[in-house]
Motif scaffolding. Sequence first.
Motif, PDB file in Angstrom:
ATOM      1  N   GLY A 127       0.807  -1.223   0.000  1.00 52.14           N
ATOM      2  CA  GLY A 127       0.000   0.000   0.000  1.00 52.14           C
ATOM      3  C   GLY A 127       0.827   1.254   0.000  1.00 52.14           C
ATOM      4  N   SER A 128       1.999   1.211  -0.656  1.00 53.24           N
ATOM      5  CA  SER A 128       2.887   2.380  -0.654  1.00 53.24           C
ATOM      6  C   SER A 128       2.576   3.360  -1.780  1.00 53.24           C
ATOM      7  CB  SER A 128       4.346   1.928  -0.757  1.00 53.24           C
ATOM      8  OG  SER A 128       4.572   1.163  -1.922  1.00 53.24           O
ATOM      9  N   MET A 129       1.673   3.008  -2.693  1.00 50.18           N
ATOM     10  CA  MET A 129       1.259   3.948  -3.730  1.00 50.18           C
ATOM     11  C   MET A 129       0.340   4.999  -3.120  1.00 50.18           C
ATOM     12  SD  MET A 129       0.515   1.360  -6.923  1.00 50.18           S
ATOM     13  CE  MET A 129      -0.523   0.303  -5.895  1.00 50.18           C
ATOM     14  N   PRO A 130       0.284   6.190  -3.680  1.00 49.96           N
ATOM     15  CA  PRO A 130      -0.561   7.255  -3.119  1.00 49.96           C
ATOM     16  C   PRO A 130      -2.026   6.842  -3.031  1.00 49.96           C
ATOM     17  CG  PRO A 130       0.949   8.130  -4.765  1.00 49.96           C
ATOM     18  CD  PRO A 130       1.066   6.647  -4.839  1.00 49.96           C
ATOM     19  N   ASN A 131      -2.652   7.237  -1.941  1.00 53.24           N
ATOM     20  CA  ASN A 131      -4.097   7.046  -1.750  1.00 53.24           C
ATOM     21  C   ASN A 131      -4.537   5.581  -1.755  1.00 53.24           C
ATOM     22  OD1 ASN A 131      -4.439   9.934  -1.817  1.00 53.24           O
ATOM     23  ND2 ASN A 131      -4.320   9.821  -4.053  1.00 53.24           N
ATOM     24  N   THR A 132      -3.689   4.705  -1.219  1.00 58.50           N
ATOM     25  CA  THR A 132      -4.063   3.285  -1.169  1.00 58.50           C
ATOM     26  C   THR A 132      -4.220   2.755   0.251  1.00 58.50           C
ATOM     27  OG1 THR A 132      -1.714   2.647  -1.305  1.00 58.50           O
ATOM     28  CG2 THR A 132      -2.951   2.770  -3.381  1.00 58.50           C
ATOM     29  N   LEU A 135      -7.402   0.566   1.626  1.00 61.56           N
ATOM     30  CA  LEU A 135      -8.226   0.065   0.534  1.00 61.56           C
ATOM     31  C   LEU A 135      -8.234  -1.463   0.499  1.00 61.56           C
ATOM     32  CD1 LEU A 135      -7.275   2.419  -2.456  1.00 61.56           C
ATOM     33  CD2 LEU A 135      -9.188   2.623  -0.854  1.00 61.56           C
ATOM     34  N   SER A 136      -9.298  -2.031  -0.038  1.00 61.69           N
ATOM     35  CA  SER A 136      -9.371  -3.476  -0.204  1.00 61.69           C
ATOM     36  C   SER A 136      -8.435  -3.904  -1.323  1.00 61.69           C
ATOM     37  CB  SER A 136     -10.801  -3.894  -0.560  1.00 61.69           C
ATOM     38  OG  SER A 136     -11.137  -3.457  -1.868  1.00 61.69           O
ATOM     39  N   ARG A 137      -8.211  -5.209  -1.442  1.00 59.55           N
ATOM     40  CA  ARG A 137      -7.311  -5.722  -2.471  1.00 59.55           C
ATOM     41  C   ARG A 137      -7.787  -5.325  -3.870  1.00 59.55           C
ATOM     42  NH1 ARG A 137      -3.274  -9.389  -2.798  1.00 59.55           N
ATOM     43  NH2 ARG A 137      -3.378  -9.682  -0.552  1.00 59.55           N
ATOM     44  N   VAL A 138      -9.094  -5.388  -4.105  1.00 56.21           N
ATOM     45  CA  VAL A 138      -9.621  -5.011  -5.421  1.00 56.21           C
ATOM     46  C   VAL A 138      -9.489  -3.511  -5.645  1.00 56.21           C
ATOM     47  CG1 VAL A 138     -11.698  -4.877  -6.853  1.00 56.21           C
ATOM     48  CG2 VAL A 138     -11.182  -6.983  -5.599  1.00 56.21           C
ATOM     49  N   ASP A 139      -9.797  -2.713  -4.637  1.00 56.30           N
ATOM     50  CA  ASP A 139      -9.708  -1.250  -4.790  1.00 56.30           C
ATOM     51  C   ASP A 139      -8.273  -0.793  -5.076  1.00 56.30           C
ATOM     52  OD1 ASP A 139     -12.405  -0.539  -4.502  1.00 56.30           O
ATOM     53  OD2 ASP A 139     -12.281  -0.688  -2.322  1.00 56.30           O
ATOM     54  N   LYS A 140      -7.295  -1.518  -4.545  1.00 52.40           N
ATOM     55  CA  LYS A 140      -5.902  -1.131  -4.774  1.00 52.40           C
ATOM     56  C   LYS A 140      -5.441  -1.398  -6.208  1.00 52.40           C
ATOM     57  CE  LYS A 140      -3.902  -3.349  -1.336  1.00 52.40           C
ATOM     58  NZ  LYS A 140      -2.824  -3.801  -0.419  1.00 52.40           N
ATOM     59  N   ILE A 141      -6.233  -2.177  -6.970  1.00 56.36           N
ATOM     60  CA  ILE A 141      -5.859  -2.472  -8.352  1.00 56.36           C
ATOM     61  C   ILE A 141      -5.936  -1.217  -9.211  1.00 56.36           C
ATOM     62  CG2 ILE A 141      -6.480  -3.775 -10.421  1.00 56.36           C
ATOM     63  CD1 ILE A 141      -7.508  -5.984  -8.564  1.00 56.36           C
ATOM     64  N   PHE A 142      -6.880  -0.328  -8.903  1.00 58.64           N
ATOM     65  CA  PHE A 142      -7.065   0.869  -9.725  1.00 58.64           C
ATOM     66  C   PHE A 142      -5.824   1.764  -9.710  1.00 58.64           C
ATOM     67  CE2 PHE A 142     -11.281  -0.683  -8.695  1.00 58.64           C
ATOM     68  CZ  PHE A 142     -11.917  -0.643  -9.924  1.00 58.64           C
ATOM     69  N   PRO A 143      -5.285   2.135  -8.545  1.00 58.72           N
ATOM     70  CA  PRO A 143      -4.040   2.924  -8.557  1.00 58.72           C
ATOM     71  C   PRO A 143      -2.847   2.145  -9.108  1.00 58.72           C
ATOM     72  CG  PRO A 143      -4.684   2.383  -6.303  1.00 58.72           C
ATOM     73  CD  PRO A 143      -5.832   2.022  -7.181  1.00 58.72           C
ATOM     74  N   TRP A 241     -14.006 -10.555  -5.194  1.00 58.47           N
ATOM     75  CA  TRP A 241     -13.457 -10.726  -6.534  1.00 58.47           C
ATOM     76  C   TRP A 241     -13.753  -9.471  -7.354  1.00 58.47           C
ATOM     77  CZ3 TRP A 241     -17.057 -10.125 -10.298  1.00 58.47           C
ATOM     78  CH2 TRP A 241     -18.389 -10.468 -10.028  1.00 58.47           C
ATOM     79  N   GLY A 242     -12.954  -9.262  -8.372  1.00 60.07           N
ATOM     80  CA  GLY A 242     -13.154  -8.094  -9.213  1.00 60.07           C
ATOM     81  C   GLY A 242     -12.751  -8.364 -10.654  1.00 60.07           C
ATOM     82  N   LEU A 243     -13.562  -7.891 -11.597  1.00 60.25           N
ATOM     83  CA  LEU A 243     -13.262  -7.932 -13.023  1.00 60.25           C
ATOM     84  C   LEU A 243     -13.116  -6.492 -13.514  1.00 60.25           C
ATOM     85  CD1 LEU A 243     -15.797 -10.673 -14.114  1.00 60.25           C
ATOM     86  CD2 LEU A 243     -13.378 -10.724 -14.748  1.00 60.25           C
ATOM     87  N   ILE A 244     -12.010  -6.186 -14.158  1.00 60.21           N
ATOM     88  CA  ILE A 244     -11.753  -4.816 -14.623  1.00 60.21           C
ATOM     89  C   ILE A 244     -11.263  -4.847 -16.055  1.00 60.21           C
ATOM     90  CG2 ILE A 244     -10.469  -2.679 -14.205  1.00 60.21           C
ATOM     91  CD1 ILE A 244     -10.049  -3.618 -11.309  1.00 60.21           C
ATOM     92  N   SER A 245     -11.929  -4.112 -16.930  1.00 59.71           N
ATOM     93  CA  SER A 245     -11.419  -3.966 -18.295  1.00 59.71           C
ATOM     94  C   SER A 245     -10.387  -2.838 -18.312  1.00 59.71           C
ATOM     95  CB  SER A 245     -12.559  -3.686 -19.273  1.00 59.71           C
ATOM     96  OG  SER A 245     -13.249  -2.495 -18.927  1.00 59.71           O
ATOM     97  N   VAL A 246      -9.404  -2.965 -19.173  1.00 60.24           N
ATOM     98  CA  VAL A 246      -8.229  -2.086 -19.127  1.00 60.24           C
ATOM     99  C   VAL A 246      -7.855  -1.602 -20.526  1.00 60.24           C
ATOM    100  CG1 VAL A 246      -5.812  -1.907 -18.423  1.00 60.24           C
ATOM    101  CG2 VAL A 246      -7.360  -3.397 -17.151  1.00 60.24           C
ATOM    102  N   SER A 247      -7.502  -0.325 -20.622  1.00 59.45           N
ATOM    103  CA  SER A 247      -6.946   0.237 -21.849  1.00 59.45           C
ATOM    104  C   SER A 247      -5.714   1.052 -21.453  1.00 59.45           C
ATOM    105  CB  SER A 247      -7.968   1.111 -22.574  1.00 59.45           C
ATOM    106  OG  SER A 247      -8.351   2.220 -21.783  1.00 59.45           O
ATOM    107  N   SER A 248      -5.069   1.668 -22.429  1.00 56.06           N
ATOM    108  CA  SER A 248      -3.850   2.424 -22.152  1.00 56.06           C
ATOM    109  C   SER A 248      -4.119   3.920 -22.141  1.00 56.06           C
ATOM    110  CB  SER A 248      -2.790   2.103 -23.207  1.00 56.06           C
ATOM    111  OG  SER A 248      -1.631   2.891 -23.017  1.00 56.06           O
ATOM    112  N   TYR A 249      -3.409   4.637 -21.271  1.00 51.41           N
ATOM    113  CA  TYR A 249      -3.468   6.094 -21.258  1.00 51.41           C
ATOM    114  C   TYR A 249      -2.591   6.685 -22.370  1.00 51.41           C
ATOM    115  CZ  TYR A 249      -6.057   6.865 -16.900  1.00 51.41           C
ATOM    116  OH  TYR A 249      -7.037   6.955 -15.944  1.00 51.41           O
ATOM    117  N   LEU A 250      -1.673   5.870 -22.900  1.00 53.81           N
ATOM    118  CA  LEU A 250      -0.700   6.374 -23.878  1.00 53.81           C
ATOM    119  C   LEU A 250      -1.271   6.349 -25.294  1.00 53.81           C
ATOM    120  CD1 LEU A 250       2.520   4.624 -22.524  1.00 53.81           C
ATOM    121  CD2 LEU A 250       1.644   6.916 -22.025  1.00 53.81           C
TER     122      LEU A 250
END
Length: 250
Positions: A127-132, A135-143, A241-250
Motif C-alpha cells: 500500500g505504498s502507492m498514493p491514496n491506497t 483500501l481493499s485488495r480489489v480497490d488497490k488495483i485501480f491505482p 473478486w473483481g473484473l476490470i477492463s483495461v486500456s492504455s493512457y498512452l
Amino acid sequence: MTKKDLGNNTLSVVDEVFLRIYCFPGFLDKHPALPIFIGGKRPDAMRYKVFSMNNLHSTSATWRQVTTEEGTRTVAISLESRAGLCAAMTVTWIKKSIASQGVGVLSDIEMGSHHWMAIVQAAYEKGSMPNTQGLSRVDKIFPLLVSQNLKPCECSRGTGFFPPEQVVNWAISKSGHSLYAFEKSGPGGHMSHMIGMRCEGRILQMFNPSEGLYQYSDVSSFKQHMRSYLVRDGSKFCGEWGLISVSSYL
C-alpha cells in the motif's frame, strides 16, 4: 502431408493454417523458426500454450548475487513461498500486450525483469502507492493500473463464487484486455490471485502468472479451460473478486 521445417520439430500445413487463421496474424511471419506444436501435433481442447511463466519470486524476498557457470546474476531468495508476483505480472502482460499493437506478447523474455515486477508488486501489497491506505485488495488495483499508465475502464465485483463461464463472457463483452482478481481457501491455505485476459476478434487469450499464456481457437475451449483451472483443486472461493477492463493512457 507437407511439413514446415522447425528445427527439431515440424508443423503440418493443416497446423499452419490453423495458427494463421485462428490465432494471431503475423505470428509465423515474425517467428518462422519457432517450434509451435511439438511433433506437429495440436493440443486437445483447441488450446495451446504460447509461453510458460514461473511465479516463484516474492515481495518478501532478498536479492542476492549468485555465481554459476554462466556468470554472475541477481536472483530473488523468497522468504514467503506462497507470496508471488501475480498482480505485477498480470499488469505487465496487459501493458506490453496493448503496446504490441495487435501482435501480442510472444515469449516470457518480453515480460522483462522479475526484479522490476517485484518492486511493482511490493508497492501494491504494502500500500505504498498514493491514496491506497486502507483500501481493499480489489480497490488497490485501480491505482496500480494508473501507476503503469493503464486506464481502468469498466468494473464488476462481488464476493464468493463467480462462475468461470461468466468470467469469460464478461471479458468477451468488453473487447480488449481485462483482469480477474479473486480469493480462494482450501487445504493449502488462503490465496489471492490475478489473471489477465485478451479478447480481440478471434484472438482469445488467458495469462496466468503461475503457468503462462494460453490461446484458444473458440469461446467453448476458453470456458472449458477457465473452469478446469478455477475449480480443479477443490478449494472454495471466498472474499472479494473483481473484473476490470483495461486500456492504455498512452
